[in-house]
Scaffold this active site. Sequence first.
Site, mmCIF file in Angstrom:
data_model
loop_
_atom_site.group_PDB
_atom_site.id
_atom_site.type_symbol
_atom_site.label_atom_id
_atom_site.label_comp_id
_atom_site.label_asym_id
_atom_site.label_seq_id
_atom_site.Cartn_x
_atom_site.Cartn_y
_atom_site.Cartn_z
ATOM 1 N N HIS A 242 3.446 7.618 39.742
ATOM 2 C CA HIS A 242 2.612 6.480 39.338
ATOM 3 C C HIS A 242 2.550 5.407 40.415
ATOM 4 C CE1 HIS A 242 0.954 4.277 35.612
ATOM 5 N NE2 HIS A 242 0.176 5.285 35.945
ATOM 6 N N HIS B 251 10.481 -1.022 32.141
ATOM 7 C CA HIS B 251 9.943 0.122 32.901
ATOM 8 C C HIS B 251 10.267 1.391 32.103
ATOM 9 C CE1 HIS B 251 8.652 2.538 36.199
ATOM 10 N NE2 HIS B 251 9.617 2.327 37.085
ATOM 11 N N HIS C 273 0.686 -2.987 30.234
ATOM 12 C CA HIS C 273 0.846 -2.367 31.548
ATOM 13 C C HIS C 273 0.367 -3.337 32.614
ATOM 14 C CE1 HIS C 273 0.732 0.598 34.766
ATOM 15 N NE2 HIS C 273 1.562 1.288 33.999
ATOM 16 N N ASP D 140 4.943 5.369 27.271
ATOM 17 C CA ASP D 140 6.270 5.372 26.657
ATOM 18 C C ASP D 140 6.217 5.314 25.128
ATOM 19 O OD1 ASP D 140 7.791 5.531 29.017
ATOM 20 O OD2 ASP D 140 7.367 3.436 29.423
HETATM 21 N N1 CMC Z 1 4.392 -7.156 23.803
HETATM 22 C C1 CMC Z 1 3.976 -8.409 23.566
HETATM 23 N N2 CMC Z 1 3.250 -9.128 24.447
HETATM 24 C C2 CMC Z 1 2.942 -8.525 25.606
HETATM 25 C C3 CMC Z 1 3.328 -7.231 25.905
HETATM 26 C C4 CMC Z 1 4.095 -6.537 24.956
HETATM 27 N N3 CMC Z 1 4.516 -5.303 25.178
HETATM 28 N N4 CMC Z 1 2.879 -6.885 27.123
HETATM 29 C C5 CMC Z 1 2.223 -7.948 27.598
HETATM 30 N N5 CMC Z 1 2.272 -8.950 26.675
HETATM 31 C C6 CMC Z 1 1.705 -10.275 26.803
HETATM 32 C C7 CMC Z 1 2.482 -11.069 27.825
HETATM 33 O O1 CMC Z 1 3.591 -11.720 27.236
HETATM 34 C C8 CMC Z 1 1.450 -12.028 28.317
HETATM 35 O O2 CMC Z 1 1.291 -13.051 27.351
HETATM 36 P P1 CMC Z 1 1.089 -14.579 27.787
HETATM 37 O O3 CMC Z 1 -0.167 -14.570 28.610
HETATM 38 O O4 CMC Z 1 1.007 -15.316 26.500
HETATM 39 O O5 CMC Z 1 2.289 -14.915 28.617
HETATM 40 C C9 CMC Z 1 0.171 -11.206 28.290
HETATM 41 O O6 CMC Z 1 0.403 -10.173 27.351
HETATM 42 C C10 CMC Z 1 -0.187 -10.582 29.609
HETATM 43 O O7 CMC Z 1 0.905 -9.836 30.113
HETATM 44 P P2 CMC Z 1 0.783 -9.117 31.509
HETATM 45 O O8 CMC Z 1 0.652 -10.143 32.590
HETATM 46 O O9 CMC Z 1 -0.314 -8.124 31.394
HETATM 47 O O10 CMC Z 1 2.164 -8.346 31.626
HETATM 48 P P3 CMC Z 1 2.948 -7.964 32.948
HETATM 49 O O11 CMC Z 1 2.039 -7.285 33.890
HETATM 50 O O12 CMC Z 1 3.699 -9.139 33.463
HETATM 51 O O13 CMC Z 1 4.028 -6.953 32.346
HETATM 52 C C11 CMC Z 1 4.825 -5.044 31.253
HETATM 53 C C12 CMC Z 1 3.729 -5.597 32.158
HETATM 54 C C13 CMC Z 1 4.649 -3.530 31.141
HETATM 55 C C14 CMC Z 1 6.195 -5.334 31.881
HETATM 56 C C15 CMC Z 1 4.719 -5.694 29.860
HETATM 57 O O14 CMC Z 1 3.479 -5.348 29.288
HETATM 58 C C16 CMC Z 1 5.875 -5.326 28.956
HETATM 59 O O15 CMC Z 1 6.918 -5.969 29.001
HETATM 60 N N6 CMC Z 1 5.696 -4.295 28.093
HETATM 61 C C17 CMC Z 1 6.777 -3.814 27.234
HETATM 62 C C18 CMC Z 1 7.707 -2.874 27.999
HETATM 63 C C19 CMC Z 1 7.042 -1.550 28.311
HETATM 64 O O16 CMC Z 1 6.438 -0.924 27.451
HETATM 65 N N7 CMC Z 1 7.179 -1.089 29.558
HETATM 66 C C20 CMC Z 1 6.637 0.197 30.021
HETATM 67 C C21 CMC Z 1 5.631 -0.014 31.091
HETATM 68 S S1 CMC Z 1 4.548 1.331 31.461
HETATM 69 C C22 CMC Z 1 5.381 2.776 31.783
HETATM 70 C C23 CMC Z 1 6.686 2.675 32.468
HETATM 71 O O17 CMC Z 1 6.874 1.955 33.452
HETATM 72 O O18 CMC Z 1 7.585 3.361 32.012
#
Ligand code: CMC
Length: 402
Positions: free
Chosen positions: A203, A238, A285, A343
């Site tokens: 990825h 992640h 994501h 995931d």
């Molecule tokens: N649950 C709740 N709110 C969320 C989530 C979530 N899973 N993901 C994004 N948001 C919110 C985030 O808090 C932000 O809100 P605000 O603007 O109010 O602060 C908004 O959506 C935009 O977030 P973003 O900038 O798109 O997120 P990012 O790029 O900083 O983080 C991420 C990406 C994957 C770390 C995050 O979406 C996350 O923590 N997800 C949950 C953990 C997860 O499922 N990780 C697996 C990732 S993909 C496959 C892999 O790597 O294994």
Amino acid sequence: MAAPTISKEQADASFSKGLEGIVAGETSVCSIEQGGLWYRGYEIHDLALHATFEEVAFVLLEGHKPSASELARFKGELVAERPLPAPVTNFIESMGGSLHSGRAVPMDILRTCVSMLGHLDPDSQSVEQAANLRKAKRLLAKIPTMIGHMQNVIDGKAIIERERGGDPTLDHAANLLYLMTGSKPAKEYARVVDVSLILYAEHDFNASTFTTRVIAGTLSDMHGAVCGGIAALKGPLHGGANEMAMEMLKEIMHDVGEAAIGTKAVNDWMQKAFDTKRKLMGFGHRVYKNGDHRAPILHKLGRTIATTDTKNPGGHAAIKWFDLGEQVQKIMLDKKNIHPNVDFPCGMTYFTMGIPVPQYTPIFVASRMSGWCAHIIEQHANNRIIRPLSRYIGEAPRQWNG
Ligand code: CMC
């Protein structure tokens, strides 16, 4: 004081928290866009439908689609490299108590095993391409053996296939399940895990792969870089998200009760999560904002197993996890416009197949090893140390004796 490398204005202009939107290097291994995911030019749906994990790993590591004889050679090399050196098996056995008490978790055991393998590998200190390729195959072959042996220790069983690291007639995915359970898996189960490994293989500059490239960029060795990759993948933001996604579904099921699936009780649970700004695992994501291309592929396979295979460990009851998961997905999309990532279906799918939750992220490693090693090889072949700048937000210059 020496002049800063870049001015404050330049630093402000180029700064992006979490490196979002920054192009930090070049790669020919993988390409990700909103519209698709390609491994060396092959689109992910095409691979999930027509390829096997070993073929995909070959494409990633050796750069082209294997001929029949190349594939036979590659599979033979992997089978030959499956057994673990005795010190590594002994270490896994010695960790039984720590695994049972929860002091040690499978991802950390895996990281230590890879580090130990580095001490024992005849090519360990070389960063030459041919040596890197040999090490990549050894690592790829041995991860399922580590996972299997670890699961045997957790289950209090004797180590399965200590000498051979598996059954030579079984492919990577089927052998992984066999080593964990001692039973040859049903064809459908092996194929679902095989596809999950294809989806997880690569990825581009995700956090763990970028970590491996940063380490390789100092001309450090492959085992060290992979240890860093495992540590990065473990985190719940992640790869650790596949375990956390399932734990979250279990928590919802526990809190609302099975009879409440499809009712407002699930909406209320989710609303509370939104109100407390809780991160919902398996959603969102950094790159894909319109959905992760891998998620629907795995979801469909997992749902099929849960629906049609009455012998799955949960019986038909397994479908309840997909019913709940689909309701959670809909609420996330309606209320937050956030899609599930790969995931999320992975958690439900592996759970349906009876795979223990703490092994979900290690299984991710059994796949992503191919992508990591392809990137380490690429970094070593055309290296420039990866050394970005930071924007200073600390104290102004001051005197120690001032
Ligand atoms: N649950 C709740 N709110 C969320 C989530 C979530 N899973 N993901 C994004 N948001 C919110 C985030 O808090 C932000 O809100 P605000 O603007 O109010 O602060 C908004 O959506 C935009 O977030 P973003 O900038 O798109 O997120 P990012 O790029 O900083 O983080 C991420 C990406 C994957 C770390 C995050 O979406 C996350 O923590 N997800 C949950 C953990 C997860 O499922 N990780 C697996 C990732 S993909 C496959 C892999 O790597 O294994």
